[in-house]
Structures are given as structure tokens and as C-alpha cells.
Design an enzyme around this catalytic site. Structure first.
Site, mmCIF file in Angstrom:
data_model
loop_
_atom_site.group_PDB
_atom_site.id
_atom_site.type_symbol
_atom_site.label_atom_id
_atom_site.label_comp_id
_atom_site.label_asym_id
_atom_site.label_seq_id
_atom_site.Cartn_x
_atom_site.Cartn_y
_atom_site.Cartn_z
ATOM 1 N N CYS A 83 40.032 50.910 50.087
ATOM 2 C CA CYS A 83 39.948 52.078 51.114
ATOM 3 C C CYS A 83 38.526 52.484 50.906
ATOM 4 O O CYS A 83 38.358 53.835 51.432
ATOM 5 C CB CYS A 83 40.790 52.938 50.235
ATOM 6 S SG CYS A 83 42.581 52.950 50.314
ATOM 7 N N ARG B 252 46.273 41.011 43.492
ATOM 8 C CA ARG B 252 46.901 41.245 42.381
ATOM 9 C C ARG B 252 48.500 41.143 42.226
ATOM 10 O O ARG B 252 48.967 41.763 43.373
ATOM 11 C CB ARG B 252 46.394 42.808 41.861
ATOM 12 C CG ARG B 252 45.052 42.777 41.506
ATOM 13 C CD ARG B 252 44.598 44.152 41.038
ATOM 14 N NE ARG B 252 44.329 45.124 42.176
ATOM 15 C CZ ARG B 252 45.108 46.125 42.716
ATOM 16 N NH1 ARG B 252 46.374 46.179 42.002
ATOM 17 N NH2 ARG B 252 45.058 46.826 43.623
ATOM 18 N N ASN C 180 42.933 39.806 52.261
ATOM 19 C CA ASN C 180 42.312 40.165 50.908
ATOM 20 C C ASN C 180 41.162 39.210 50.635
ATOM 21 O O ASN C 180 41.080 39.161 49.477
ATOM 22 C CB ASN C 180 43.414 40.294 49.941
ATOM 23 C CG ASN C 180 43.032 41.031 48.495
ATOM 24 O OD1 ASN C 180 42.178 42.054 48.658
ATOM 25 N ND2 ASN C 180 43.267 40.596 47.161
ATOM 26 N N ARG D 53 37.683 37.828 49.488
ATOM 27 C CA ARG D 53 36.687 38.558 48.801
ATOM 28 C C ARG D 53 35.509 37.845 48.576
ATOM 29 O O ARG D 53 35.197 36.610 48.956
ATOM 30 C CB ARG D 53 37.437 38.473 47.288
ATOM 31 C CG ARG D 53 38.798 39.311 46.968
ATOM 32 C CD ARG D 53 38.341 40.744 46.956
ATOM 33 N NE ARG D 53 39.607 41.428 46.679
ATOM 34 C CZ ARG D 53 39.434 42.856 46.386
ATOM 35 N NH1 ARG D 53 38.458 43.261 45.685
ATOM 36 N NH2 ARG D 53 40.622 43.584 46.262
#
Length: 591
Positions: free
Chosen positions: A252, A71, A365, A367
């Protein structure tokens, strides 16, 4: 759908097509045949790699542009006429500036490409809480992801009413240049523009853009809450179930908690949602929650049979993997997977990679996009039109020190303060430095579509409407000891904290009143068989007044950004906390 609504949709699509100039227009129906055709097109183009059909049937690897992997918060704008409406925590752009600066980038941006018209439904079919949207996109990857993440196509069209009130999303890959990348939200018109990115959080407009930034404004206007929260059900050995909504910043542990397998005998957990939660005050005075999504868009690195066995079971079929590594046998791999990568591995950019290399094989990151129905723990409540009743709201973040394992707010107003001042160390889910402490109120800092001072006031207002409000808690799985190792084992052992939370809801256990809230008595935290020492428990539950006084300075500076717009109730809560901490500090120094 009435003729008026149909005409409004068709007219809008035609007007956008006239400007973006696609080669052709395809109206998506969400069928398997359509998905297979899009997959075949991407495979033929070399953009999608089919994985091992025996071990990972109907699974694919997609590699995004190396400049387009997370993002881009600094390029994400809330576009309102009044800058104060967006607030100090959002990047702001006026609608007139967006029209002159961003809209021209969309002119002819789909030339030579297909424009896909994707109607989608957010929420359970038949629910009065569900909302509809349409995304126009020139990315087949986006279409395939939307098919997993939403109820897409014909099912969505059934929910369009006589009103043309739907969220309008326009997305184009453009030329993928970071210099021409913008994500603009127009809350007043429920419109989103996204140009120059194919990454999920920037390009799947149903997700953060619609489900949080636009929906948070809808929620404010209509009297409900659109939140960055998981939803899970916890059932004790006596058969009593409590539903919990929990807010954690991205990467998290939200998905891990949502798919938790309890280590305590007799306890059960059901997954309702792993990322987004829409909560509405019910006629019974409780908050009722629905998950507006149908899939999970989770972080792959760190996911393993140890950390999240339910996720690993879900990731065996019908998955789109993004930016993971590829083993020689055409199976996916990422750091923290708990499996040997083998000798011949291709990294997330398609380059040869070997064990011991300085750079990771999978992007931090990386996914996975997977239907929630794949998850063994998914509950039927995910599909219930009324939603599920929420007994507890949990806030949490990644903190190496200061914040105890768990504590309970004194009441709803204090709980809003706890959520408003929560902070977490940053992760790879967004561009920028990793491990930097930043305030992230309710885990909504990047996702609130209006001034967060007004958002806090809205939370307070919703609480006043509830005769039976949920209790509010804060957790921190990431506290470390003197050796910098985690004190709490986490993962499946987190059921022990959820057990205490549900026992507090049922008023079956007491708690120690501290300046920051109610903390468990050591004897009430069930650690039997977890291999946790009493010394570790003491450190996990310690509340140091001096450290917390320093924490209040950071919180005061953050809240000060909102100036006079901050609700007076939160200023009062802050002053009261400081006074309690000063008194506790004096007692500790004289004892």
C-alpha cells in the site's frame, strides 16, 4: 558468547539435525566467499539466473514454485495453550496439536540436503534494543536473503549473551506441497516452525515471523512496541528534523513513502526503515525507534522511476529478484516499470510472453531483496544504537472513499482507536481476493502474535508512560473522484502531507475540528505547483457524517469480535465518535 550460551545453541542444532536428518550441516558466517559459493550452487542447479552483469552487476532472478508466491495467512498459526491468548483475528493451534500434526512433517525433511545454521541480528550492532535469532534452513535462497535482510553470521554471534534466550526458527522447503505447508509460532518459547514454503514471508523467519509475531509478544512482556511500520526523517528548509513512523498494509505504498524524494524545494527525507519498527519509551518521555532489518523485501510491480526513483537506483546491484519477468538482454522487467519489455520476454514461470498477453509477465507479488545501503536516501540514523525519536505516528490504508487525505487524532487514546479501526482494500501481498475491504488494525492484523484486544491495551499502556507522546495521524493516498481516478497525485507529492503533519507537531498551523479528528484547512495544505484543483482538495478533505456512521457500524462489528476483552477506553472512544457524527449529521441536514 559464554560457554553456556554456546552449548545451548549447539545442543539445539544437534537435536533438530537428529530429527530432520540433513546430509550435512553448515554454520553460516555471512562472508562474501560463502555467499558466492551458495550463488554458484544455485546457478549450477538452474535455480538462480544471473542477470546482465553490465546493467545489473551481482543481481539474480529466482523463480519460486507457482503455488508458493505469497504469505499464506490461512496456514499461519499462533500456538498457545489458551485459544483466547491468540485471539479471534489469528489462526490458532494448540502446541499439542502442532506437535502431533506439524512436527511429524519435519521428520527427515532435510534428508539429502544441507542444513544451514544462520545466526542473525535484528537491529543496529551495539544497541540494547537489538535481538538475536538462529534460523535452521535447507534453502540456499533463504540463506542469501537473510544475508541481505539481517546482520548475519559472525556479527550476530557477537550479540549472543550469557543467556540462551534467542528466537529459534526451523524451516524446511519440505516437498512444497500446499497440503503440507504450515507456519507455526510458539510465543511462550520464542520458537517458529515453517514447512512447505520457500516464499519470503513464509520462509525468511527473521522478517514477519520474528520481527513482528514473536517480537510483538516480547514487546508486550518488556514494555515496548514491535510494529509493521516504516521510519523516515523529514527535514524542513529551516533544518528542523522530525522522525515519523508509519503503518500501511503490505503493498500500500510503504516502501514508496519510506524512499520518498520530496517535490517541495528545501525539504529532505531520509530513510531509516521501510517495513519494521521497534519503538521503546526513552528516559526523556519520547518513543525511540530502531529498524531491526538491514535490507528491503519490496514489491516490484508498480515500482518505477516515477513512483519510486530511489528504489530504482537501489535496484541496480546486489539484488535478488523473485518472480519478475526476464527480457532478452537478461534484465528484469515487471508491470508498471515504465520501460518497454521488448519482444522476447520470459514470464515469472519461465514461459515465453509477449505484450498484450492476458496474464501478467511478472507475478503481481514479485519481489526484490536489496541492501538498504543501496538506497540513496538511507540515513545514518538507521545505524544509531539508541534509535531515532518519533514525533508522529501515521496510520494509513487503501480506501477509494470515505477516509480523507489526512486527519489528526485528538490525543493518544483516540489515536489508538483510529489505528485499531483502520481498514484497507486487500492487495496481492497475501493469498486471497484482491480489492476486498478488511479491517487491519495498525496494519498488524496478520502479524500480531497475541490477542489484539490485549495489543490495543498494551498501546494504551505505553502511551501512559510517555511524557511526550508522538501525535497520531491517518492518511489515505487512494481516494478517488466521481470519475474513479485518484484525486491525489501521491509519490513525491506526499511531502505536502508530511509538511502539514510536521507543522502540526511544531504547532505552526491550525486545523478544523471534525467528528473524526483534526483536518487541514484548505489554505494550510501546500498544493502550489502540484496541479491539484481546489475542487479535488475539497473532495480529499471532505468528512461525510452519513458515510462515517456506516463506517462505525463496520468498526463496531469488528471490535465486537473481542467481546469483554476489548479495553473499555476503546468502547468509550467508539461511542463518542458515533455521538459526534450524529450531531454533525443533524447539523448538515438542517443547514
Amino acid at each position: 558468547m559464554t560457554r553456556d550460551a554456546e552449548d545451548a545453541i549447539v545442543d539445539w542444532v544437534k537435536s533438530v539435525a537428529a530429527y530432520t536428518k540433513p546430509y550435512t550441516i553448515h554454520w553460516c558466517d555471512g562472508t562474501e566467499q560463502e555467499a558466492h559459493r551458495l550463488e554458484a550452487e544455485l546457478i549450477a542447479r538452474g535455480s538462480l539466473v544471473p542477470l546482465n552483469t553490465e546493467r545489473f552487476p551481482h543481481c539474480f532472478l529466482y523463480r519460486s514454485d507457482p503455488t508458493d508466491v505469497a504469505r499464506t495467512e490461512h496456514l499461519t498459526f499462533i500456538c498457545t495453550n489458551d485459544r483466547d491468548e491468540a485471539g479471534p483475528t489469528n489462526h490458532w493451534m494448540s502446541p499439542s496439536e502442532a506437535t502431533s500434526r506439524v512436527w511429524p512433517l519435519l521428520e527427515g525433511c532435510m534428508s539429502g540436503r544441507t542444513m544451514y545454521v544462520v545466526p542473525y541480528l535484528m537491529g543496529p550492532p551495539g544497541s540494547r534494543y537489538s535481538r538475536v535469532g538462529i534460523q535452521l534452513t535447507d534453502s540456499e535462497y533463504v540463506v542469501l536473503n537473510l544475508r541481505v535482510m539481517t546482520r548475519m553470521g559472525r556479527e550476530a554471534l557477537h550479540h549472543f549473551s550469557s543467556s540462551p534466550d534467542f528466537v529459534r526458527g526451523i524451516h524446511s522447503l519440505g516437498d512444497l506441497s500446499p497440503d503440507r505447508r504450515y507456519i507455526c509460532h510458539f510465543p511462550a518459547t520464542r520458537t517458529i516452525w515453517s514447512i512447505g514454503s520457500g516464499y519470503g514471508g513464509n520462509a525468511l523467519l527473521s522478517k514477519k515471523c520474528h520481527a513482528l509475531r514473536i517480537a510483538s509478544v516480547q514487546a508486550r512482556d518488556e514494555g515496548w512496541l514491535a510494529e509493521h511500520m516504516l521510519i523516515l526523517g523529514v527535514t524542513n528548509p529551516q533544518g528542523v528534523t522530525h522522525y515519523i513512523a508509519a503503518a500501511f498494509p503490505s503493498a500500500c505504498g510503504k516502501t514508496n513513502l519510506a524512499l520518498l524524494i520530496p517535490t517541495l524545494p528545501g525539504w529532505k527525507v531520509e530513510t531509516i526503515g521501510d517495513d519494521i519498527c521497534w519503538m521503546h519509551p526513552g528516559d526523556d518521555g519520547r518513543l525511540w525507534a530502531v529498524n531491526p532489518e538491514a535490507g528491503m523485501f519490496g514489491v516490484a510491480p508498480g515500482t518505477s522511476t516515477k513512483t519510486n526513483p530511489n528504489a530504482m537506483r537501489a535496484l541496480t546491484r546486489d539484488v535478488i529478484f523473485t518472480n519478475v519477468a526476464l527480457r532478452e538482454d537478461l534484465t528484469p522487467w515487471w508491470e508498471g516499470m515504465g520501460e518497454d519489455p521488448g519482444e522476447a520476454v520470459v514470464d515469472w514461470q519461465g514461459r515465453p510472453w509477449r505484450k498484450g498477453a492476458a496474464e501478467p509477465a511478472a507475478h503481481p507479488n514479485a519481489r526484490f531483496t536489496v541492501p538498504l545501503r543501496n538506497c540513496p536516501s538511507v540515513g545514518t540514523g538507521m545505524h544509531d544504537p539508541p534509535g531515532v525519536p518519533i514525533s508522529a505516528i501515521v496510520f494509513g490504508g487503501r480506501r477509494a472513499s470515505v477516509t480523507p487525505l489526512v486527519y489528526e487524532a485528538f490525543d493518544w487514546r483516540h489515536g489508538v482507536y483510529v489505528g485499531a479501526t483502520m481498514a484497507s482494500e486487500t492487495t496481492a501481498a497475501a493469498t486471497g481476493a484482491v480489492g476486498v475491504l478488511r479491517n487491519d488494525p495498525m496494519a498488524m492484523l496478520p502479524f500480531c502474535g497475541y490477542n489484539m484486544a490485549d495489543y490495543f491495551a498494551h498501546w494504551l499502556a505505553v502511551g501512559r508512560r510517555l511524557a511526550r507522546p508522538p501525535r497520531i495521524f491517518h492518511v489515505n493516498w487512494f481516494r478517488v473522484g466521481p470519475d474513479d481516478r485518484f484525486l491525489w497525485p501521491g509519490f513525491g507529492e506526499n511531502i505536502r502531507v508530511l509538511k502539514w503533519i510536521t507543522e502540526r507537531v511544531d504547532e505552526n498551523v491550525g486545523a478544523e475540528r471534525t467528528p473524526i479528528g483534526y483536518v487541514p484547512y484548505e489554505d494550510d495544505l501546500d498544493i502550489g505547483g502540484a496541479g491539484i484543483s481546489l475542487t479535488a482538495v475539497g473532495l480529499l478533505l471532505d468528512v461525510d457524517p452519513e458515510l462515517w456512521l456506516e463506517e462505525t457500524k463496520r468498526s463496531e462489528a469488528f471490535l465486537g469480535k473481542f467481546a469483554d476483552r476489548l479495553p473499555p477506553a476503546l468502547r468509550d472512544e467508539h461511542r463518542a465518535l458515533v455521538q459526534r457524527l450524529l450531531a454533525a449529521s443533524r447539523r448538515r441536514s438542517t443547514s
